[in-house]
Write a protein that holds these residues in place. Structure first.
Motif, short mmCIF file in Angstrom:
data_model
loop_
_atom_site.label_atom_id
_atom_site.label_comp_id
_atom_site.label_asym_id
_atom_site.label_seq_id
_atom_site.Cartn_x
_atom_site.Cartn_y
_atom_site.Cartn_z
N GLU A 178 0.77 -1.44 -0.05
CA GLU A 178 0.05 0.09 0.17
C GLU A 178 0.82 1.33 0.00
OE1 GLU A 178 -3.03 -0.25 3.22
OE2 GLU A 178 -3.67 -2.21 2.79
N GLY A 179 2.14 1.08 0.25
CA GLY A 179 2.76 2.50 0.33
C GLY A 179 3.34 3.02 -0.86
N ALA A 180 3.92 4.10 -0.93
CA ALA A 180 4.44 4.75 -2.26
C ALA A 180 5.68 3.96 -2.51
CB ALA A 180 4.71 6.22 -1.77
N ARG A 181 6.17 4.08 -3.54
CA ARG A 181 7.31 3.34 -4.35
C ARG A 181 8.43 3.25 -3.36
NH1 ARG A 181 9.00 4.19 -10.37
NH2 ARG A 181 6.90 3.79 -10.64
N LYS A 182 9.00 4.22 -2.93
CA LYS A 182 10.21 3.94 -1.99
C LYS A 182 9.82 3.09 -0.76
CE LYS A 182 14.03 6.31 0.02
NZ LYS A 182 13.91 5.55 1.34
N GLU A 183 8.81 3.72 -0.05
CA GLU A 183 8.45 3.03 1.27
C GLU A 183 8.01 1.62 1.15
OE1 GLU A 183 6.50 6.64 0.70
OE2 GLU A 183 8.43 6.61 0.72
N ALA A 184 7.49 1.30 -0.07
CA ALA A 184 6.96 -0.10 -0.32
C ALA A 184 8.32 -1.00 -0.59
CB ALA A 184 6.12 -0.12 -1.55
N ILE A 185 9.08 -0.56 -1.51
CA ILE A 185 10.18 -1.44 -1.60
C ILE A 185 11.20 -1.46 -0.47
CG2 ILE A 185 12.43 -1.40 -3.11
CD1 ILE A 185 11.07 -0.18 -5.31
N ASP A 186 11.32 -0.46 0.50
CA ASP A 186 12.16 -0.64 1.59
C ASP A 186 11.52 -1.35 2.72
OD1 ASP A 186 14.05 1.26 0.44
OD2 ASP A 186 13.31 2.67 1.55
N ALA A 187 10.27 -1.52 2.66
CA ALA A 187 9.46 -2.07 3.69
C ALA A 187 9.68 -3.86 3.25
CB ALA A 187 7.92 -1.69 4.00
N ALA A 188 9.36 -4.19 1.93
CA ALA A 188 9.61 -5.49 1.39
C ALA A 188 10.95 -5.87 1.59
CB ALA A 188 9.10 -5.32 -0.02
N ARG A 189 11.87 -5.13 1.47
CA ARG A 189 13.13 -5.40 1.41
C ARG A 189 13.55 -6.01 2.63
NH1 ARG A 189 15.55 -1.56 -1.56
NH2 ARG A 189 15.66 -2.69 -3.31
N ALA A 190 12.99 -5.13 3.79
CA ALA A 190 13.26 -5.42 5.16
C ALA A 190 12.77 -6.74 5.43
CB ALA A 190 12.52 -4.41 6.12
N MET A 191 11.72 -7.13 4.73
CA MET A 191 10.79 -8.53 4.90
C MET A 191 11.70 -9.88 3.89
SD MET A 191 8.94 -8.60 7.40
CE MET A 191 7.98 -10.23 7.27
N ARG A 192 12.76 -9.46 3.12
CA ARG A 192 13.10 -10.35 2.33
C ARG A 192 13.40 -11.70 2.83
NH1 ARG A 192 17.05 -8.64 -2.54
NH2 ARG A 192 15.23 -7.33 -3.19
N THR A 193 14.26 -11.68 4.00
CA THR A 193 14.44 -12.89 4.59
C THR A 193 13.39 -13.64 4.77
OG1 THR A 193 16.56 -11.80 5.50
CG2 THR A 193 16.04 -14.10 6.04
N LYS A 194 12.27 -13.33 5.46
CA LYS A 194 11.59 -13.81 6.20
C LYS A 194 10.27 -14.21 4.94
CE LYS A 194 8.96 -14.73 10.25
NZ LYS A 194 9.02 -14.54 11.87
N GLY A 195 10.22 -13.00 4.35
CA GLY A 195 9.20 -13.18 3.07
C GLY A 195 7.61 -12.61 3.63
N CYS A 196 6.83 -12.22 2.81
CA CYS A 196 5.33 -11.79 3.03
C CYS A 196 4.55 -12.73 2.52
CB CYS A 196 5.14 -10.44 2.47
SG CYS A 196 6.15 -9.08 3.43
N PRO A 197 3.49 -12.95 2.94
CA PRO A 197 2.29 -13.63 2.04
C PRO A 197 2.18 -13.01 0.54
CG PRO A 197 1.68 -12.82 4.26
CD PRO A 197 2.76 -12.15 4.13
#
Length: 704
Positions: A289-308
């Motif tokens: 739901e975030g803007a591009r930078k925030e979305a990519i940064d948030a997803a990168r923070a979860m890269r190891t564990k992953g998101c649904p």
């Protein structure tokens, strides 16, 4: 016999008198060392009438003389010299300060002790150590603890006065400093100020509460996230990040997805919180739901564990949610492998933005099965720019400036006041500049540094807009990421492209192809364009030991550009073999030593302990904090003594680093100094000292 005794006595008196007359004359010598020797020698004679001479010498222009005067005044133990010694304790020379401190210890009265404890908080590390030693000499119990407590009280009183009676800038600074103390009284004073009518004052109070570390302030700060003042909201997010309270996640998430100026800060704050199901859910929500930078940064923070992946795949299936889904995939990288079938069709999207994001998403996943689709897209993008990239200057362009056109060269000739040209003078200037260039080039070659040759500006030979090359550049990077067949030769061709956008993409793509590509790409680090260097350095460092070893091997060949190499190594790691090269950077000092020391600490390089310890001998080192923390990470007990010296440092962040390092080194020998820092004004220092003492336990108790 009696006449003989009288004669000998007269002779001795005459000799002593003659020696004294010479010493008195030497006090007027133009040579400072002669005057200093005279003061020292007169002090040994112990004549009370010489006190006036020593008082005069205490005002001497030479520090060596003032130092001997301080020692002589102390030997007199006369209470009248205390004020003069107090002045010398504020001398510009540290050696004079130290001698004045030891002299005051010999007077042994309350006024002398007061001078010592007062000046402890105003002096540098070396003098502070001597002041503690002087107080111990004067039999003052708990010498360092008393000095630290006096300093703490002075800082508190000063800040409290500024908060109550100062101007607005003074009140702002005082609010932040009071918060750093972490005292309950500070929190009680700052909490009402978060609603101050002056936004700058309210923001300062919030920052102070963040430094105070007391979570009682969280509810009041959370309310400020609903305000419309960016400065106040920014301060609130920063404070919540420091307070590490899980209850702030929902509010921070709301700010992160609102796509405002502070959304990126809110995302970073959530990523910095301890990982819990709530923080992970928030990051995954921001990823969609975030803007591009925030979305990519948030997803990168979860890269190891992953998101649904279900919400992301669903988003990719909706026209309105394609960009959001692609941003999440870019951040998640390989952990979003399951979304690849939904991403690949988007490489042919008619929407250029979606197409670019799809290329980046495929590159982030890095799956080789995407290679055919990328190769097809490459041909399409190449055809789109063929027209604009046609050279309209068909002849080979000159590689050097013509006579009189080089902007870095002096004018070939000048005119005097009568309008006559001075060709000889201009010619000499040109020759001088050429000689300087030649010498600089020779020195660079001897140092093993590569000279970067400037390229011809692309605007001289094509009309292509830089933005129009971005799609092709993205495809080139992606071809390297998926290790497409034939990518090595293709990207080598772009590694020398005249256009910096395509050249950067070609070099980054090569770096992603593994050892062979790394070898082909490393020459690009000698380019003059800083953005290219930075992108390539990061790409090389991300390739693991092969790329990181290349960066390490280049460190001796770079001068000021070392920061680009070190920053990449600091972000993505360095091989164990990097220790010697990093130590050389630490020895050179400067801003580069900060990053080099940090990397050495993470490597736990025990062979670097002597180099790092020696670096602490430099009083003005900008890397002192990082060097101390690095020694703590290495954990060698041999460094304990040199680290402990900075427990006396006048800067709180250095004291904090020293105490933190000693906690990890685990030696009980510095228990007394650490115990004294439990009274430090700054909360972080107190906490670090208490933690170090707690680790050493009973041994630390015995040291006190």
């Amino acid at each position: 016999m009696r006449p003989l005794v009288v004669v000998l006595s007269l002779a001795l008196f005459s000799g002593c008198q003659g020696n004294r007359d010479q010493l008195l004359a030497d006090l007027q010598s133009p040579r400072p060392e002669v005057r200093a020797h005279a003061v020292k020698s007169l002090a040994k004679q112990g004549n009370a009438e010489d006190l006036v001479l020593f008082s005069r010498a205490a005002k001497d222009m030479a520090s060596i003389v003032r130092g001997e005067a301080a020692a002589a005044l102390g030997e007199s133990q006369d209470p009248r010299v205390v004020d003069l010694l107090g002045e010398l304790l504020e001398d510009a020379d540290e050696d004079v300060q130290g001698r004045a401190a030891m002299a005051l210890a010999k007077v042994k009265n309350d006024k002398a002790k007061a001078y010592l404890t007062l000046q402890y908080g105003r002096r540098g590390r070396k003098t502070r150590q001597i002041i503690v030693q002087a107080l111990k000499t004067a039999n003052v119990p708990g010498a360092m603890a008393e000095s630290v407590a006096a300093e703490s009280k002075a800082i508190w009183d000063r800040n409290l006065l500024a908060l109550n009676e100062g101007t607005l800038p003074e009140r702002v600074g005082a609010a932040e400093e009071l918060g750093k103390s972490g005292r309950p009284e500070a929190i009680n004073r700052l909490l009402p100020l978060v609603r101050d009518s002056q936004v700058v004052m309210a923001a300062a109070a919030v920052r102070g509460l963040g430094d105070a570390g007391d979570r009682r302030a969280v509810p009041a700060i959370l309310l400020l996230l609903d305000e419309s003042f960016p400065d106040l909201r920014e301060a609130s997010i920063g404070a919540l990040r420091k307070l590490q309270d899980p209850s702030s996640v929902q509010k921070l998430q709301a700010v992160a997805v609102e796509k405002s100026a502070v959304s990126a800060l809110a995302t970073d704050a959530i990523a910095a919180l301890p990982r819990t199901p709530e923080t992970e859910k928030a990051l995954c929500t921001i990823a969609i739901e975030g803007a591009r930078k925030e979305a990519i940064d948030a997803a990168r923070a979860m890269r190891t564990k992953g998101c649904p992946l279900e919400p992301i795949i669903e988003s990719l299936s909706r026209n309105s949610g394609v960009e959001s889904g692609l941003q999440a995939v870019i951040g998640l990288g390989p952990s979003a492998q399951g979304a690849l079938p939904k991403v690949l069709p988007l490489l042919t999207s008619s929407d250029s933005v979606q197409r670019m994001l799809a290329v980046e998403a495929v590159a982030a996943i890095g799956d080789a099965s995407a290679a055919p689709a990328l190769q097809k897209l490459y041909e399409q993008e190449l055809k789109a720019i063929e027209g604009p990239r046609q050279d309209w200057v068909t002849a080979a362009l000159p590689q050097v400036y013509g006579s009189g056109f080089d902007p870095s060269a002096p004018a070939a000739e000048s005119e005097d006041s009568q309008g006559h040209k001075d060709g000889a003078k201009g010619s000499k200037q040109v020759q001088l500049f050429e000689r300087v260039r030649a010498l600089n080039a020779q020195r660079a070659r001897e140092a093993g540094r590569v000279l970067v040759q400037p390229r011809v500006p692309t605007e001289l030979y094509d009309d292509v807009e830089p933005l129009s090359l971005q799609p092709l550049a993205a495809v080139l990077r992606a071809l390297g990421a998926v290790k497409a067949p034939g990518a090595l030769e293709l990207l080598k061709g772009y590694a020398g492209d005249p256009n910096v956008t395509l050249r950067t993409a070609g070099l980054v793509g090569l770096a992603r192809l593994g050892p062979e590509g790394v070898e082909a790409a490393k020459g690009g680090m000698y380019e003059a364009e800083r953005d290219l260097q930075k992108a390539l350095a990061e790409a090389l460092a991300q390739q693991g030991e092969a790329g990181q070893a290349v960066l390490v091997s280049m460190l001796p060949q770079f001068a000021s550009e070392k920061l680009v190499l070190l920053d990449a190594l600091n972000q993505f790691g360095a091989p164990a073999s990097a220790s010697e090269a990093l130590q050389a950077v630490v020895r050179e000092g400067g801003a580069e030593a900060v990053l080099a020391a940090s990397v050495l600490g993470r490597l736990k390089a025990k062979d670097a302990v002597p180099t790092l310890s020696k670096a602490l001998d430099e009083p003005a080192s900008v890397a002192r904090r990082e060097v101390l923390l690095a020694l703590g990470e290495i954990g060698d007990t041999q460094a304990a003594e040199v680290v402990a010296r900075d427990l006396y440092h006048d800067q709180p962040e250095v004291r904090f680093a020293a105490a933190s390092a000693l906690q990890k080194i685990g030696t009980p020998a510095q228990g007394e100094a650490l115990d004294a820092l439990k009274s430090d004004y700054y909360r972080r220092v107190r906490d670090a000292a208490s933690a170090a003492l707690a680790k050493n336990g009973t041994a630390a108790e015995g040291a006190r």
